[in-house]
Every structure is written in C-alpha cells, then in structure tokens.
Design an enzyme around this catalytic site. Structure first.
Site, PDB file in Angstrom:
ATOM      1  N   GLY A   3       0.856  -1.180  -0.122  1.00  0.00           N
ATOM      2  CA  GLY A   3       0.393   0.212  -0.128  1.00  0.00           C
ATOM      3  C   GLY A   3       0.998   1.369  -0.041  1.00  0.00           C
ATOM      4  N   LYS A  59       7.429   2.790  19.261  1.00  0.00           N
ATOM      5  CA  LYS A  59       6.584   3.445  18.211  1.00  0.00           C
ATOM      6  C   LYS A  59       5.710   4.389  18.588  1.00  0.00           C
ATOM      7  CE  LYS A  59       5.824   5.171  14.112  1.00  0.00           C
ATOM      8  NZ  LYS A  59       4.147   4.136  13.820  1.00  0.00           N
ATOM      9  N   HIS A 114       6.213   7.116  20.344  1.00  0.00           N
ATOM     10  CA  HIS A 114       6.226   8.064  19.655  1.00  0.00           C
ATOM     11  C   HIS A 114       5.260   8.994  19.091  1.00  0.00           C
ATOM     12  CE1 HIS A 114       6.219   9.062  14.991  1.00  0.00           C
ATOM     13  NE2 HIS A 114       7.796   9.678  14.972  1.00  0.00           N
TER      14      HIS A 114
END
Length: 310
Positions: free
Chosen positions: A9, A174, A177
């Site tokens: 994608g 992450k 984050h």
C-alpha cells in the site's frame, strides 16, 4: 540481499521502492493483483533463497496475526519475519513464541515516515535479538534516513535507527512516539484555532510559517501544517473529525499501568474522541447544569436561540 514484502500500500509500496533503489531485490505480495510480483504467500516464500527475510506491512490486529501465522507454517529454521506495521507490542511477544518454536526469527519494527519516507527515509525502532537484527541490517540501512552531520561534517550515527531491545521493544517505542505525536498535533491545532479566532492576526498561515525557522517549536509536523494551510488557508475543505490509530490509547493505558503521568497525551487522545461528536452529550450536561444552578442561557436545539428559564 533479497526481501519478501507483504503489503504494498502507501507505506509498503514506497518502502519496497526505496529498498530496490539501494540495490536489493524485493519480491512483493499484495491482495491487489496489479501491485504484486507473486500470487500467494507460498509463491513468495518459494521465490526467496534461504535464509529468507519476509517483512509484513499489513494492518495491525487480525490481518497481521493471520499473516504471521501462515508464514510461520511456510518458512524454515533460520528465516526471519519482520512485522513493520503498528501492532501492539504484546502481539509481538505471542508471535515470537510461535516463530521460535519453529526456529524462525522474529523482529518487530516501528516505522515512522509516512508517505514522505520514499525520499526522506524511515525512522526505525526495532525489537528482537542481535542475531536477527544483523540478518536484516542491510534492509534497515536502506530504509533509514541518511545520517546527519555535526558541525565538523562528521556523520552522527544512531539517528533514524535503533535496536531498542528484545521483541516488543520496537513497537512499544513506536507506540510512545505516536502518543507524543498526538500531543504535538493537538498543541499546533489549538494554537492555530486561537490565531484564527482573533481579528488582530491578519495572516494566520504566515504566522504559522514564520515559526518553522529559528523557533523552539519548529518541527516536521509544523512544516506539514504549513503545507496544509497553503493548500487550504482556512481549512474549509475538511471536517474536524480525527481518528485514532490505537497507539494513543495503548500509550495512555501503559501510563496508567506504570503510574507515569501523561496529562498532555491523555488530553490529546480525549480531544480526538470529542471531535467525533457533532453535539457533545458532555457539553449538553454542562449547559444543563449551568442553567440549573445559575440560570444561565441555553441554546435550543431547533431554534438555536438563547433562552432563559422562567
């Protein structure tokens, strides 16, 4: 080296192209026939030479779990699976057990860079063993941004890539984050709204753009807000409805579990919930209470006129 990449994608497709530009071979699979190089996961595994590295870049949750489970039944000892999506770190720990039982390595990679990563590179936060990280390092090197240089022109290693710890550490990093990202975007949005609310400021986009150089609040997110305002100065083409990917919620959950105060990130998450309410039940209750204790005006639903109680 060779890389099998599942999910081509917006992110996965650009990542495949960046890895190819670095001189590596990518064999891609996607449910859309026009994007893929092979027609199935067995064909992808067959096209790769051992030891294989297969990177999974599909939506978090059941799509990722199903893909990892199928790959674990197809790959051989010594191969490595990398989950580069936004999976919850606890899923990684389950996947690691499944893979280790078959002698297959497993890494979780938090990836940041969005649609701009093809040209700018991707920040990578990786969890797993040092041995498995080493097997995939050429791909990580291809994906990460160029190392910045210090004042003397020497490269500053470490920026843009980190082996954060054991399995789960990459996606946990992450997650945090993205929680920080929620709070930063909320602060920029609130600042923009105040600028736009007063007659004193005649050039709101210009003020925001002026912040991008020399100020302590400059960032890539601020650059992107400037870009959005250049395309639509009053943001009239979009509605104020903001989804959350799940990682903001997980960050707040972990803050609660570990007794870490996160008022800014928590507030930014709840603000996204508020954005989905055309007529907030909470604020209806607040208005009703103000009317009851102080006789303050309320706005009728249909007439939209201020009314005072008798």
């Amino acid at each position: 080296m060779q890389l099998g990449l599942i999910g081509l994608g917006k992110m996965g497709g650009n990542m495949a192209e960046r890895v190819r530009r670095a001189g590596h071979e990518v064999v891609g699979f996607d449910h859309h026939p026009e994007r893929r190089d092979v027609d199935s996961l067995p064909a992808l595994v067959e096209a790769l030479s051992a030891p294989r590295v297969v990177w999974v870049m599909v939506p978090a949750g059941e799509p990722t779990r199903a893909t990892v489970k199928e790959l674990a039944g197809l790959l051989e000892p010594g191969d490595v699976i990398v989950d580069g999506g936004n999976s919850k770190y606890t899923d990684d720990q389950v996947h690691d057990v499944l893979c280790r039982e078959k002698g297959i390595g497993y890494l979780d990679a938090g990836v940041s860079g969005g649609v701009w990563g093809l040209e700018n590179g991707y920040a990578l936060m990786v969890g797993g063993t040092r041995e498995d990280v080493a097997k995939v390092q050429p791909v990580f090197d291809a994906l990460k941004p160029p190392s910045p240089k210090d004042e003397s022109g020497q490269e500053m290693p470490g920026a843009g890539f980190v082996h954060a710890g054991p399995v789960g550490a990459g996606h946990f990093s992450k997650m945090v984050h993205n929680g920080i990202e929620y709070a930063m975007m909320q602060a920029y949005g609130e600042g923009y709204e105040l600028l736009a609310a007063v007659d004193l400021i005649e050039d709101v986009p210009g003020v925001v753009k002026s912040w991008t150089q020399g100020t302590v609040i400059r960032s890539w997110l601020l650059d992107l807000l400037v870009r959005a305002l250049e395309e639509d100065p009053a943001l009239e083409k979009i509605t104020g409805y903001a989804e959350d990917s799940g990682e903001g919620r997980w960050t707040v959950e972990q803050a609660i579990e570990n007794a870490v105060p996160m008022p800014a990130i928590a507030a930014s998450l709840f603000a996204r919930f508020s954005s989905r309410q055309e007529d907030s039940p909470t604020m209806k209750a607040v208005a009703a209470l103000r009317q009851q204790f102080g006789g303050h005006a309320v706005h009728a639903v249909r007439e939209q006129e201020a009314e005072r109680p008798a």
